[in-house]
Design a protein around this motif. Structure first.
Motif, PDB file in Angstrom:
ATOM      1  N   LEU A 274       1.180   7.117  -6.700  1.00 14.94           N
ATOM      2  CA  LEU A 274       0.245   8.207  -6.869  1.00 14.94           C
ATOM      3  C   LEU A 274       0.969   9.466  -6.590  1.00 14.94           C
ATOM      4  O   LEU A 274       0.645  10.445  -7.418  1.00 14.94           O
ATOM      5  N   ALA A 275       1.921   9.570  -5.657  1.00 17.92           N
ATOM      6  CA  ALA A 275       2.613  10.735  -5.466  1.00 17.92           C
ATOM      7  C   ALA A 275       3.470  11.088  -6.597  1.00 17.92           C
ATOM      8  O   ALA A 275       3.632  12.241  -7.096  1.00 17.92           O
ATOM      9  N   VAL A 276       3.839   9.990  -7.051  1.00 17.88           N
ATOM     10  CA  VAL A 276       4.969  10.354  -8.449  1.00 17.88           C
ATOM     11  C   VAL A 276       3.973  11.002  -9.491  1.00 17.88           C
ATOM     12  O   VAL A 276       4.588  12.214 -10.120  1.00 17.88           O
ATOM     13  N   LEU A 277       2.955  10.340  -9.696  1.00 19.54           N
ATOM     14  CA  LEU A 277       2.198  10.793 -10.720  1.00 19.54           C
ATOM     15  C   LEU A 277       1.766  12.303 -10.444  1.00 19.54           C
ATOM     16  O   LEU A 277       1.536  13.171 -11.399  1.00 19.54           O
ATOM     17  N   VAL A 278       1.312  12.522  -9.254  1.00 21.63           N
ATOM     18  CA  VAL A 278       0.886  13.890  -8.596  1.00 21.63           C
ATOM     19  C   VAL A 278       1.942  14.856  -8.962  1.00 21.63           C
ATOM     20  O   VAL A 278       1.917  16.115  -9.455  1.00 21.63           O
ATOM     21  N   ALA A 279       3.417  14.529  -8.580  1.00 25.10           N
ATOM     22  CA  ALA A 279       4.340  15.207  -8.772  1.00 25.10           C
ATOM     23  C   ALA A 279       4.727  15.657 -10.160  1.00 25.10           C
ATOM     24  O   ALA A 279       5.167  16.816 -10.584  1.00 25.10           O
TER      25      ALA A 279
ATOM     26  N   LEU B 187      11.134   5.524 -10.488  1.00 27.16           N
ATOM     27  CA  LEU B 187      11.181   6.088  -9.084  1.00 27.16           C
ATOM     28  C   LEU B 187      11.035   4.801  -8.048  1.00 27.16           C
ATOM     29  O   LEU B 187      11.656   4.622  -7.017  1.00 27.16           O
ATOM     30  N   ILE B 188       9.942   4.214  -8.251  1.00 27.28           N
ATOM     31  CA  ILE B 188       9.510   2.882  -7.212  1.00 27.28           C
ATOM     32  C   ILE B 188      10.787   2.070  -7.122  1.00 27.28           C
ATOM     33  O   ILE B 188      11.083   1.689  -5.686  1.00 27.28           O
ATOM     34  N   PRO B 189      11.088   1.348  -7.901  1.00 27.84           N
ATOM     35  CA  PRO B 189      12.086   0.718  -7.854  1.00 27.84           C
ATOM     36  C   PRO B 189      13.797   1.099  -7.081  1.00 27.84           C
ATOM     37  O   PRO B 189      14.167   0.635  -6.518  1.00 27.84           O
TER      38      PRO B 189
ATOM     39  N   TYR C 212      11.273   1.220   1.781  1.00 23.29           N
ATOM     40  CA  TYR C 212      10.348   0.544   2.596  1.00 23.29           C
ATOM     41  C   TYR C 212      10.653  -0.355   3.751  1.00 23.29           C
ATOM     42  O   TYR C 212       9.961  -1.180   3.933  1.00 23.29           O
ATOM     43  N   ARG C 213      11.792  -0.195   3.930  1.00 23.80           N
ATOM     44  CA  ARG C 213      12.036  -1.222   5.404  1.00 23.80           C
ATOM     45  C   ARG C 213      12.204  -0.496   6.600  1.00 23.80           C
ATOM     46  O   ARG C 213      11.563  -1.413   7.357  1.00 23.80           O
TER      47      ARG C 213
ATOM     48  N   LEU D 159       0.860  -1.224  -0.037  1.00 26.80           N
ATOM     49  CA  LEU D 159       0.147  -0.084   0.163  1.00 26.80           C
ATOM     50  C   LEU D 159       0.887   1.208  -0.118  1.00 26.80           C
ATOM     51  O   LEU D 159       0.646   2.188  -0.584  1.00 26.80           O
ATOM     52  N   LEU D 160       1.960   1.468   0.776  1.00 26.82           N
ATOM     53  CA  LEU D 160       2.729   2.339   0.588  1.00 26.82           C
ATOM     54  C   LEU D 160       3.594   2.657  -0.846  1.00 26.82           C
ATOM     55  O   LEU D 160       3.795   3.718  -1.356  1.00 26.82           O
ATOM     56  N   VAL D 161       3.643   1.623  -1.321  1.00 26.18           N
ATOM     57  CA  VAL D 161       4.168   1.800  -2.972  1.00 26.18           C
ATOM     58  C   VAL D 161       3.179   2.191  -3.742  1.00 26.18           C
ATOM     59  O   VAL D 161       3.585   3.251  -4.648  1.00 26.18           O
ATOM     60  N   VAL D 162       1.933   1.640  -3.443  1.00 30.27           N
ATOM     61  CA  VAL D 162       0.959   2.272  -4.508  1.00 30.27           C
ATOM     62  C   VAL D 162       0.742   3.908  -3.996  1.00 30.27           C
ATOM     63  O   VAL D 162       0.563   4.560  -4.963  1.00 30.27           O
TER      64      VAL D 162
END
Length: 642
Positions: free
Chosen positions: A24-29, A60-62, A70-71, A17-20
C-alpha cells in the motif's frame, strides 16, 4: 485490527501484514510522485502510466524481502534497519526505472522518480520507527522497571542504555557526566546533567541505582567519583572493565557490584615484558600452593606467558581439580600449541617427593606460594604453621637446590616484619632460611618477595564485609584504627613474576603497596556504595551497624614492609630491593634442628622460645593459643586441684 491483536498473531502472519502495508505504501508513493510533481490530486498523466501501479509492488516487494527488510524483530532493530530501508528503496526505484524504460510504456518525469523515492522511504521507514517506538514503550510499561541514572555519557554509556532498553528490570532516565561540554545536551533522548545535580535527580526520578559507565577511566578518577557518590541515597554498580569487555568475558549490560579494587585500586604500572618472560617463557615452571589465592593467579599469568610446562603442586584435591579445569579451559580458548599441565597432589614437607618432581619435569623456576597465612588460625595451630611455613620452605628450597633449579622465589608477607604472631614469625624464618642457603652458594638463585594483603584473597576482610552487608549487618571491624596495605591479586602475582627476573641470589624484594588503608574507612565506603547508611548512636535509623570486636590474637594495628630502613630501587618502579641483617646458615640450621625436635615433642613453650631466638624481632603479645595445649593445661590444673 487492533495493534494488540496484531502483536499476538503468529510471526508469519505479521510478516504478511507488513508486506501488505508496504505494498500500500508503494502505491501511495507512486500516486504521490505524480500528484506532488504536477500539483493535482489526480493528474491526467496517471491514465497513461496506470501500469506503474502494478509494476511497482511487483518489483519493490521482492527486493524488500531480498535485502532482509522482513527479518528483523522490530523491538530490537537498530539503526541498521534504516540503512536496509534506504538501500532497498533505492535499488527498487532504480529497477523500476530500468524496467519502465525497457518496456517504453510512457513518459514519466524524472523528478517523479525522486519524489517516489522520498515518499516511499518516509512511509516504509517512518512506519517501522513508529511501530518500534510503540513496541518498546509497551514492553517497558508492562514490566516493573527500576529507574537508574547512568554516570558516563560516552560510547559505553550509550551502549548500556540501548542494552537496558531492550532488556527488562531497569529504566535509564538521565545521563550524568564529568564533561561540562556535554551538560544540557541530549543523548539517546536523555538529558546529560552535571554530577552536582545528582542528589536532585535521584529525588526527582526516584532512582535507587547509579550505573557507572566508565570502563576505561583511571583508578584514581574512579576512586574520586566513588567517594563523591558514597554520600548519595542510591546504590552504585559498575560496568565491566575495559579488559573484560574487549576479552568478551562480560557483556556491556552485565554490570557488577563495586569491587574493593574500585575503591582502593591504583593505576598499575605497565609490566616489563622482558621481566615477565625471563623465567617463564619456553621453560618448565612449578608453583607450590597452586590452588591458593596467589598460587592460582600465578598459574593463570604464567600460562599466558607460554611456558613449556607448568607443574601444579597442591595438597588439597578439590582446589587442585578446580585450578586444573580452569587452566585447561584457558588453553582451549587460547588455541596455542599445547602447554603441558602437570597437576600433582603433594605436600611441601616431602622433600624427596619434591626433588623427584623437579628432576622428572626439568623444573627451572619454582614459585613457592604454599603457606598457612590466616593469622588467628595459625596462632591457634602453631605447630602446623611452623611445619608448613618453615620446614615446607626448607624442604622445597633444598629440593630445588638438589634438582639444580635455576630460580626459587618465596612469596612472603608484610607480617614477617617485626611479627607479633606465629604466622609472621614463620614467614620471617622462611626468609632467613633462603638468605642462609643463598649465602652457602650453589647453582640456585634464592629470592623472596614481600608484600601486604591482596584484595579478595582467602581470609581477606573484603569478602567478609560484602557478605555481612548482604545479610544486613552488622559489619565487624577489629579496631577503629587498624590499617592495612592492599594490592590486587593480579598485580601482586605479576610483580612476583617480574621480581624473579631481577634475582641475583639472596634478594629480598618489596612491592610498592601504596598508602595504608584504614579498615574502618573501607567498611564505611562499602556500606555507602551499597546504597545503605550506617546505623550508630547519631543515626539510629540507619541500615547497617559497625561493631568493633577487638584485635584478634597476634594481630597488629599497622603492618610494615621493612625491618631496617634500608632499601634500594630496582629496574622496575614498583619493586625495591631491601637490605636486612640475616644469619649464617650454620646458625639457622642449628635453630631448625632444635625447632624440629621441640615440635615433635609438642613442646609449645620451647617452640615459641626457639622462634624468638631465630627471629629477633618476634614479640608475641599473647600467651600460647594452641587449642590442644590449652585444653591439656586446663585438664592438668583440674587434676591438681582435685
Amino acid at each position: 485490527m487492533k495493534l494488540e491483536q496484531f502483536l499476538n498473531l503468529p510471526p508469519d502472519v505479521r510478516r504478511l501484514l507488513l508486506v501488505v502495508g508496504d505494498a500500500l505504501a508503494v502505491l501511495v508513493a507512486v500516486w504521490a510522485s505524480f500528484a506532488i510533481r504536477l500539483g493535482d490530486w489526480w493528474p491526467d498523466m496517471l491514465q497513461d502510466v496506470v501500469w506503474l501501479f502494478l509494476l511497482a509492488p511487483a518489483i519493490l516487494i521482492p527486493i524488500f524481502a531480498g535485502v532482509g527488510l522482513y527479518r528483523p524483530i522490530l523491538r530490537y532493530a537498530d539503526e541498521s534497519l534504516l540503512y536496509t530501508i534506504v538501500f532497498g528503496v533505492s535499488v527498487g526505484i532504480l529497477a523500476m526505472m530500468a524496467v519502465w524504460v525497457f518496456l517504453r510504456e510512457g513518459l514519466v518525469p524524472r523528478s517523479s522518480w525522486v519524489i517516489c523515492w522520498l515518499v516511499l522511504t518516509a512511509l516504509v521507514g517512518g512506519g517501522r520507527l513508529l511501530l518500534r517506538r510503540y513496541l518498546r514503550r509497551r514492553f517497558r510499561s508492562n514490566t516493573a522497571r527500576t529507574p537508574v541514572i547512568v554516570y558516563g555519557a560516552g560510547e559505553a554509556g550509550a551502549q548500556l542504555v540501548n542494552a537496558l532498553r531492550y532488556g527488562s528490570g531497569f529504566e535509564p532516565v538521565v545521563f550524568v557526566d564529568d564533561n561540562p561540554r556535554l551538560w544540557g545536551s541530549v543523548v539517546l533522548g536523555m538529558k546529560v546533567w552535571a554530577p552536582a545535580k545528582l542528589h536532585r535527580l535521584i529525588t526527582r526520578h526516584e532512582a535507587s541505582l547509579i550505573l557507572l559507565a566508565l570502563p576505561s577511566t583511571s583508578h584514581r578518577r574512579r576512586r574520586e567519583i566513588l567517594e563523591m557518590l558514597a554520600g548519595l541515597p542510591a546504590r552504585v554498580m559498575a560496568l565491566p572493565t575495559l579488559g573484560e569487555l574487549t576479552s568478551g568475558a562480560r557483556r556491556i549490560d552485565e554490570f557488577r557490584e563495586i569491587d574493593v579494587q574500585d575503591i582502593l585500586g591504583r593505576d598499575s604500572v605497565q609490566p616489563n615484558e622482558a621481566f615477565l618472560r625471563a623465567r617463564v617463557t619456553g621453560q618448565s615452571v612449578m608453583v607450590t600452593g597452586a590452588g591458593g589465592s596467589i598460587g592460582a593467579e600465578l598459574c593463570r599469568q604464567i600460562l599466558v606467558l607460554r611456558p613449556r610446562r607448568l607443574v601444579l603442586l597442591e595438597r588439597s584435591e578439590f582446589v587442585l581439580y578446580s585450578i586444573e579445569q580452569e587452566l585447561n579451559a584457558m588453553l582451549d580458548n587460547m588455541g596455542w600449541p599445547p602447554i603441558e599441565l602437570v597437576p600433582l597432589l603433594g605436600s611441601v614437607l616431602h622433600q624427596q617427593r619434591l626433588q623427584g618432581v623437579m628432576e622428572s619435569f626439568e623444573v627451572r623456576t619454582v614459585y613457592h606460594a604454599a603457606a598457612y597465612k590466616h593469622v588467628p588460625i595459625v596462632e591457634r595451630n602453631p605447630l602446623e604453621g611452623v611445619y608448613n611455613n618453615v620446614f615446607g620452605t626448607l624442604h622445597a628450597a633444598q629440593a630445588a637446590s638438589a634438582a639444580q633449579v635455576e630460580t626459587f622465589v618465596l612469596v612472603s608477607s608484610d607480617k614477617a616484619v617485626r611479627p607479633t604472631n606465629v604466622m609472621g614469625a614463620t614467614k620471617r624464618l622462611a626468609e632467613l632460611i633462603l638468605q642462609g642457603l643463598a649465602g652457602e652458594g650453589g647453582g640456585t638463585r634464592f629470592c623472596m618477595v614481600r608484600f601486604g594483603n591482596v584484595l579478595d584473597s582467602s581470609g581477606s576482610v573484603v569478602p567478609l564485609f560484602r557478605e555481612q552487608i548482604r545479610k544486613g549487618g552488622p559489619v565487624t571491624v577489629t579496631h577503629p584504627d587498624v590499617e592495612r596495605y592492599f594490592m590486587t591479586i593480579p598485580e601482586a602475582a605479576q610483580l612476583v613474576i617480574q621480581s624473579s627476573a631481577l634475582a641475583q641470589g639472596g634478594d629480598l624484594f618489596l612491592l610498592d603497596m601504596g598508602e595504608a588503608v584504614r579498615i574502618l574507612d573501607l567498611a564505611q565506603r562499602m556500606i555507602a556504595l551499597s546504597g545503605l547508611t550506617i546505623r550508630d548512636d547519631s543515626h539510629p535509623e540507619g541500615d547497617i551497624e559497625i561493631q568493633f570486636t577487638g584485635l584478634r590474637s597476634g594481630e597488629k594495628l599497622r603492618e610494615e614492609l621493612l625491618i631496617d630502613a634500608d632499601d634500594l630501587p630496582t629496574e622496575h618502579p614498583m619493586i625495591r630491593r631491601a637490605h636486612e641483617e640475616h644469619q649464617p646458615w650454620s646458625a639457622i640450621s642449628d635453630c631448625l634442628k632444635r625447632l624440629d625436635a621441640a615440635g615433635r615433642r609438642f613442646d609449645y613453650p620451647l617452640v615459641r622460645l626457639i622462634l624468638q631466638e631465630a627471629v629477633a624481632e618476634y614479640r608475641p603479645e599473647n600467651g600460647i593459643e594452641d587449642w590442644v595445649w590449652r585444653a591439656e593445661s586446663r585438664k592438668t590444673v583440674t587434676e591438681l586441684a582435685s
